[in-house]
Design a protein around this motif. Structure first.
Motif, PDB file in Angstrom:
ATOM      1  N   VAL A 127       0.872  -1.171   0.000  1.00 58.84           N
ATOM      2  CA  VAL A 127       0.000   0.000   0.000  1.00 58.84           C
ATOM      3  C   VAL A 127       0.914   1.227   0.000  1.00 58.84           C
ATOM      4  O   VAL A 127       1.730   1.396   0.919  1.00 58.84           O
ATOM      5  N   VAL A 128       0.790   2.068  -1.028  1.00 57.63           N
ATOM      6  CA  VAL A 128       1.700   3.207  -1.184  1.00 57.63           C
ATOM      7  C   VAL A 128       0.989   4.549  -0.989  1.00 57.63           C
ATOM      8  O   VAL A 128       1.627   5.601  -1.055  1.00 57.63           O
ATOM      9  N   TYR A 129      -0.315   4.496  -0.771  1.00 55.87           N
ATOM     10  CA  TYR A 129      -1.057   5.737  -0.527  1.00 55.87           C
ATOM     11  C   TYR A 129      -2.357   5.382   0.172  1.00 55.87           C
ATOM     12  O   TYR A 129      -2.975   4.350  -0.099  1.00 55.87           O
ATOM     13  N   ARG A 130      -2.775   6.275   1.078  1.00 55.87           N
ATOM     14  CA  ARG A 130      -4.042   6.066   1.783  1.00 55.87           C
ATOM     15  C   ARG A 130      -4.662   7.428   2.091  1.00 55.87           C
ATOM     16  O   ARG A 130      -3.972   8.348   2.538  1.00 55.87           O
ATOM     17  N   ILE A 185       4.911   8.178  -8.478  1.00 55.67           N
ATOM     18  CA  ILE A 185       5.754   7.003  -8.247  1.00 55.67           C
ATOM     19  C   ILE A 185       6.440   6.561  -9.537  1.00 55.67           C
ATOM     20  O   ILE A 185       7.601   6.132  -9.524  1.00 55.67           O
ATOM     21  N   VAL A 186       5.711   6.663 -10.657  1.00 61.84           N
ATOM     22  CA  VAL A 186       6.264   6.316 -11.973  1.00 61.84           C
ATOM     23  C   VAL A 186       6.195   7.585 -12.831  1.00 61.84           C
ATOM     24  O   VAL A 186       5.301   7.727 -13.679  1.00 61.84           O
ATOM     25  N   PRO A 187       7.099   8.533 -12.610  1.00 63.11           N
ATOM     26  CA  PRO A 187       7.001   9.820 -13.303  1.00 63.11           C
ATOM     27  C   PRO A 187       7.322   9.693 -14.788  1.00 63.11           C
ATOM     28  O   PRO A 187       8.168   8.899 -15.189  1.00 63.11           O
ATOM     29  N   GLY A 188       6.616  10.472 -15.580  1.00 56.51           N
ATOM     30  CA  GLY A 188       6.922  10.535 -17.012  1.00 56.51           C
ATOM     31  C   GLY A 188       5.852   9.957 -17.907  1.00 56.51           C
ATOM     32  O   GLY A 188       5.137  10.706 -18.595  1.00 56.51           O
ATOM     33  N   PRO A 189       5.664   8.645 -17.933  1.00 59.95           N
ATOM     34  CA  PRO A 189       4.725   8.063 -18.903  1.00 59.95           C
ATOM     35  C   PRO A 189       3.267   8.290 -18.517  1.00 59.95           C
ATOM     36  O   PRO A 189       2.933   8.553 -17.359  1.00 59.95           O
ATOM     37  N   LEU A 220      -4.164   2.701  -2.062  1.00 58.29           N
ATOM     38  CA  LEU A 220      -3.613   2.396  -3.386  1.00 58.29           C
ATOM     39  C   LEU A 220      -2.527   1.353  -3.222  1.00 58.29           C
ATOM     40  O   LEU A 220      -1.556   1.563  -2.478  1.00 58.29           O
ATOM     41  N   ILE A 221      -2.706   0.215  -3.903  1.00 59.73           N
ATOM     42  CA  ILE A 221      -1.752  -0.890  -3.829  1.00 59.73           C
ATOM     43  C   ILE A 221      -0.876  -0.880  -5.080  1.00 59.73           C
ATOM     44  O   ILE A 221      -1.380  -0.768  -6.206  1.00 59.73           O
ATOM     45  N   GLN A 222       0.433  -0.969  -4.882  1.00 59.28           N
ATOM     46  CA  GLN A 222       1.377  -1.177  -5.988  1.00 59.28           C
ATOM     47  C   GLN A 222       1.907  -2.596  -5.883  1.00 59.28           C
ATOM     48  O   GLN A 222       2.383  -3.018  -4.813  1.00 59.28           O
ATOM     49  N   ARG A 248       7.373   5.921  -3.596  1.00 52.92           N
ATOM     50  CA  ARG A 248       8.432   6.921  -3.790  1.00 52.92           C
ATOM     51  C   ARG A 248       8.372   7.874  -2.599  1.00 52.92           C
ATOM     52  O   ARG A 248       7.604   8.836  -2.588  1.00 52.92           O
ATOM     53  N   GLU A 249       9.194   7.563  -1.609  1.00 53.04           N
ATOM     54  CA  GLU A 249       9.121   8.291  -0.343  1.00 53.04           C
ATOM     55  C   GLU A 249       9.415   9.767  -0.527  1.00 53.04           C
ATOM     56  O   GLU A 249       8.772  10.619   0.099  1.00 53.04           O
ATOM     57  N   GLU A 250      10.366  10.109  -1.401  1.00 52.32           N
ATOM     58  CA  GLU A 250      10.727  11.506  -1.586  1.00 52.32           C
ATOM     59  C   GLU A 250       9.608  12.321  -2.224  1.00 52.32           C
ATOM     60  O   GLU A 250       9.576  13.546  -2.116  1.00 52.32           O
TER      61      GLU A 250
END
Length: 578
Positions: free
Chosen positions: A207-210, A298-302, A216-218, A559-561
């Motif tokens: 879980v990367v966001y709540r 978390i997946v920047p760009g696309p 949200l699960i990645q 993506r912690e940052e």
């Protein structure tokens, strides 16, 4: 968040809520209006009644001859004059062709045909009212079928002789076990073998966001390289998300990860009274758009491949239209599983949606802040009463045999609630008024409609869908101005989607509809589109891969940052809420 004002008269609200508990959430006024409309028009149609009477007499004459011959010679063979509908398997056993059970079955089928004729094709009756009366009559007839009673069902009688009555003892035990579980709010027997995070929903991830609405699960990659475009799945909040991550053998999530895709999944909160004022706009902003923000951080760009299932697909369509209308080019594609954007042909579920019914449900929900899961489940069960209610009663309680739960059945029993504000808007604005497809739906100060969607669409319908009939799903080819690939698969609303490679007796049709091309009616499309054997998943995955970049490095898990650190292992906390 603005507090929703309940109906002005608290006495009416309390009365309607009490009535709803007695009627299973169905409006008495809606049913009464339908039956009055039908009865008055039928009474004023003597010619129609005489036609029906002549047909009924002809059936009775044929039936009398058949039964007379069978009564004289119990071994006599011959075709019964009245045959059940193709989907009706209550009388398949050869024992139903023997005296006296043939008399029971044939008399029942004759009565069923008579009432079907009496509640169809009556000029002047509102189509909705006529469908509602026909449905109501079928419910009563299904309840009175001779297959439901010990004394008139030869299969139950034979089973009772074989077991010395032990089947009835076992069935009684099953009944009281189920009654106790229902009273205590426990899932059906066997569901404990399919626990999220243990036997189902076991694809590894974080879980990367709540927020107050979603987790949200990645999912963890299983390949050395992945396509750069992530996949974001928006499931329906009327169900737990893990229908798309059931057992490892039939998990769509696991399949996509194994094909080199980075997959994210929304897991919705199970709302309670505190969430009563969550609206459709809340679900768009704090659900779809918040998840999309997280995925692209978390997946920047696309761009993102967005996937929506059932009403999750409807919600995703609203969000995609909003993105298109406001010039935000963030989606690589849009996939819709059994999802409707137009509700004029929504099938038998429309029986439970009219002005009276919606007003009644609003009052019920306003009292406690949500629609109870059991009331929704009851409505869906009534659409398939023979399969989901009466056949279960016969099999479990009279035959004394338990059908073991599978993962899909256990998931189906893991129900959720609907918040008052959102469900009221969904029923009124989307289902009843059809605001989205007719260009009136507002998200904030932006009015959205299907032509605002700017990304290619892959739409999946299922052949035997009682929730989102495929003719309704197919309308996406008519209402949007983008390239649409439409796929029709065998199965129903759930089993047709959970159709992994290797699943037996599966087939599908697939065809492309180019933007600005002429509309092909669904029947013509069906007849002109070849059938393919097997699962449709590889065809969809190939479509995604064609619109994805060359596989490359693996993304981070969160993506912690960027403010999205891993919070806990999948399946997270929200999916475990009761």
């Amino acid at each position: 968040m603005t507090k929703t004002i309940p109906p002005a008269n608290p006495f009416d609200l309390m009365l309607h809520a009490s009535e709803g508990r007695l009627t299973g959430g169905l409006s008495p006024a809606s049913a009464a209006l339908a039956y009055l409309d039908w009865a008055l028009h039928l009474a004023n149609a003597p010619g129609k009644r005489s036609e029906i009477l002549r047909a009924a007499l002809a059936r009775q004459m044929a039936l009398a001859g058949y039964l007379s011959a069978l009564a004289v010679d119990h071994t006599k063979e011959g075709a019964a004059p009245i045959t059940p509908r193709p989907e009706d398997h209550r009388f398949d056993d050869p024992a139903w062709q023997q005296w006296p059970f043939a008399a029971y079955a044939q008399s029942f089928l004759a009565t069923e045909q008579l009432w079907d004729e009496l509640t169809k094709g009556i000029a002047g009756v509102s189509r909705h009212h006529l469908d509602l009366v026909n449905f109501g009559v079928r419910q009563w007839l299904d309840m009175m079928s001779p297959s439901n009673f010990l004394a008139t069902n030869p299969e139950i009688i034979a089973r009772t002789h074989e077991t010395g009555g032990q089947n009835l003892v076992t069935g009684a035990r099953h009944f009281f076990e189920d009654l106790m579980r229902e009273t205590e709010g426990k899932p059906p027997e066997g569901a404990e073998q399919f626990r999220p995070g243990h036997e189902v929903a076991v694809t590894p991830g974080q879980v990367v966001y709540r927020n107050e609405l979603i987790e949200l699960i990645q999912y963890t990659p299983t390949t050395d390289k992945v396509h750069p475009e992530p996949i974001l799945i928006v499931p329906a909040w009327i169900m737990k998300y893990y229908i798309l991550d059931l057992s490892p053998k039939n998990s769509m999530v696991r399949y996509l990860v194994q094909q080199g895709h980075t997959v994210f999944m929304i897991s919705w909160i199970n709302p309670d009274e505190e969430e009563r004022d969550f609206s459709l706009q809340t679900y768009v902003e704090k659900g779809v758009l918040a998840a999309l923000d997280a995925v692209q951080a978390i997946v920047p760009g696309p761009k993102v491949h967005a996937v929506g299932y059932c009403i999750g697909g409807t919600l995703l369509s609203l969000a995609a239209a909003l993105l298109g209308k406001t010039g935000q080019d963030r989606l690589a594609s849009l996939t819709l599983f059994a999802a409707q954007i137009d509700f004029t042909e929504a099938g038998e579920i429309l029986l439970f949606v009219d002005d009276s019914q919606v007003a009644f449900l609003k009052d019920m929900m306003a009292e406690r802040g949500y629609l109870d899961a059991g009331e929704m489940a009851g409505a869906f069960e009534m659409l398939r009463a023979n399969d989901l209610i009466w056949s279960r009663i016969v099999h479990d309680y009279l035959m004394g045999e338990r059908r073991p739960l599978n993962d899909l059945m256990a998931w189906n029993a893991d129900v959720t609630r609907m918040p008052y504000q959102m469900h009221s808007q969904y029923l009124q604005k989307l289902f009843l008024d059809n605001d989205f497809s007719e260009g009136r739906f507002e998200l904030g100060d932006v009015t959205v409609a299907p032509p605002d969607i700017t990304t290619p669409i892959f739409a999946v319908g299922t052949e035997h869908d009682h929730v989102a009939p495929w003719h309704s799903v197919y309308k996406v080819t008519l209402l949007t101005d983008v390239d649409v690939t439409f796929l029709l698969t065998s199965g129903g609303h759930n089993a047709g989607i959970v159709s992994e490679p290797g699943h037996p007796r599966r087939h599908y049709r697939i065809g492309d509809h180019c933007a600005n091309s002429s509309f092909v009616p669904p029947k013509k499309w069906f007849n002109g589109t070849p059938e393919h054997e097997g699962s449709w998943w590889p065809a969809w995955q190939a479509w995604l891969a064609k619109r994805s970049g060359k596989p490359g490095p693996l993304p981070q898990m969160g993506r912690e940052e960027a403010g999205y650190p891993p919070l806990c292992p999948a399946p997270g906390e929200y999916v475990l809420q009761r």
